[in-house]
Design a protein around this motif. Structure first.
Motif, mmCIF file in Angstrom:
data_model
loop_
_atom_site.group_PDB
_atom_site.id
_atom_site.type_symbol
_atom_site.label_atom_id
_atom_site.label_comp_id
_atom_site.label_asym_id
_atom_site.label_seq_id
_atom_site.Cartn_x
_atom_site.Cartn_y
_atom_site.Cartn_z
ATOM 1 N N GLU A 14 0.838 -1.211 0.000
ATOM 2 C CA GLU A 14 0.000 0.000 0.000
ATOM 3 C C GLU A 14 0.867 1.253 0.000
ATOM 4 O OE1 GLU A 14 -2.459 -0.698 3.421
ATOM 5 O OE2 GLU A 14 -4.034 -1.658 2.219
ATOM 6 N N LYS A 15 1.943 1.225 0.784
ATOM 7 C CA LYS A 15 2.864 2.371 0.822
ATOM 8 C C LYS A 15 3.504 2.584 -0.553
ATOM 9 C CE LYS A 15 7.085 3.931 3.118
ATOM 10 N NZ LYS A 15 8.150 3.573 4.059
ATOM 11 N N LYS A 19 3.197 5.800 -3.181
ATOM 12 C CA LYS A 19 4.358 6.463 -3.790
ATOM 13 C C LYS A 19 4.224 6.478 -5.303
ATOM 14 C CE LYS A 19 7.827 4.663 -0.716
ATOM 15 N NZ LYS A 19 9.158 4.030 -0.699
ATOM 16 N N ASP A 20 3.815 5.352 -5.864
ATOM 17 C CA ASP A 20 3.650 5.267 -7.320
ATOM 18 C C ASP A 20 2.592 6.243 -7.812
ATOM 19 O OD1 ASP A 20 5.580 3.299 -7.400
ATOM 20 O OD2 ASP A 20 4.145 1.636 -7.585
ATOM 21 N N LYS A 21 1.489 6.351 -7.076
ATOM 22 C CA LYS A 21 0.432 7.290 -7.464
ATOM 23 C C LYS A 21 0.950 8.721 -7.434
ATOM 24 C CE LYS A 21 -3.800 6.860 -6.105
ATOM 25 N NZ LYS A 21 -5.007 6.679 -5.290
ATOM 26 N N ALA A 22 1.750 9.049 -6.416
ATOM 27 C CA ALA A 22 2.312 10.396 -6.314
ATOM 28 C C ALA A 22 3.273 10.662 -7.476
ATOM 29 C CB ALA A 22 3.023 10.579 -4.979
ATOM 30 N N THR A 23 4.077 9.669 -7.809
ATOM 31 C CA THR A 23 5.013 9.816 -8.923
ATOM 32 C C THR A 23 4.266 10.003 -10.235
ATOM 33 O OG1 THR A 23 6.675 8.473 -7.797
ATOM 34 C CG2 THR A 23 6.898 8.696 -10.181
ATOM 35 N N ILE A 24 3.239 9.211 -10.445
ATOM 36 C CA ILE A 24 2.440 9.325 -11.667
ATOM 37 C C ILE A 24 1.789 10.697 -11.754
ATOM 38 C CG2 ILE A 24 0.340 8.493 -12.810
ATOM 39 C CD1 ILE A 24 1.180 5.653 -11.823
ATOM 40 N N SER A 25 1.259 11.174 -10.654
ATOM 41 C CA SER A 25 0.631 12.497 -10.635
ATOM 42 C C SER A 25 1.644 13.584 -10.992
ATOM 43 C CB SER A 25 0.029 12.759 -9.262
ATOM 44 O OG SER A 25 -0.516 14.041 -9.196
#
Length: 66
Positions: A14-15, A19-25
C-alpha cells in the motif's frame, strides 16, 4: 507466511502504491507543463518563420530597386 507477515507485506504494498500514485501524478503534471511549453514554442517558430519570409520579401524588393 503467517498473518503478521502478510499484514506487513500488504502495508508495504500500500505504501509503495501511494508512492507510485504520487510519482504518476507528478509526471502527469510535467507532461501538461511540457505540452504548454511546446505549444508556445510552436507559435514562436511560426512567428519567426513569418518574420523571416517577410524579411526575404523586403530584401528581394531592395535588390530590384538597386
Amino acid at each position: 507466511m503467517d498473518l503478521e507477515e502478510l499484514t506487513q507485506l500488504v502495508q508495504w504494498l500500500e505504501k509503495e502504491h501511494r508512492k507510485d500514485k504520487a510519482t504518476i501524478s507528478s509526471l502527469q503534471q510535467n507532461i501538461v507543463e511540457y505540452d504548454t511549453a511546446l505549444t508556445l514554442l510552436q507559435n514562436q517558430v511560426k512567428e519567426l518563420t513569418n518574420d523571416q519570409s517577410a524579411a526575404k520579401n523586403v530584401l528581394g524588393k531592395l535588390d530590384l530597386i538597386e
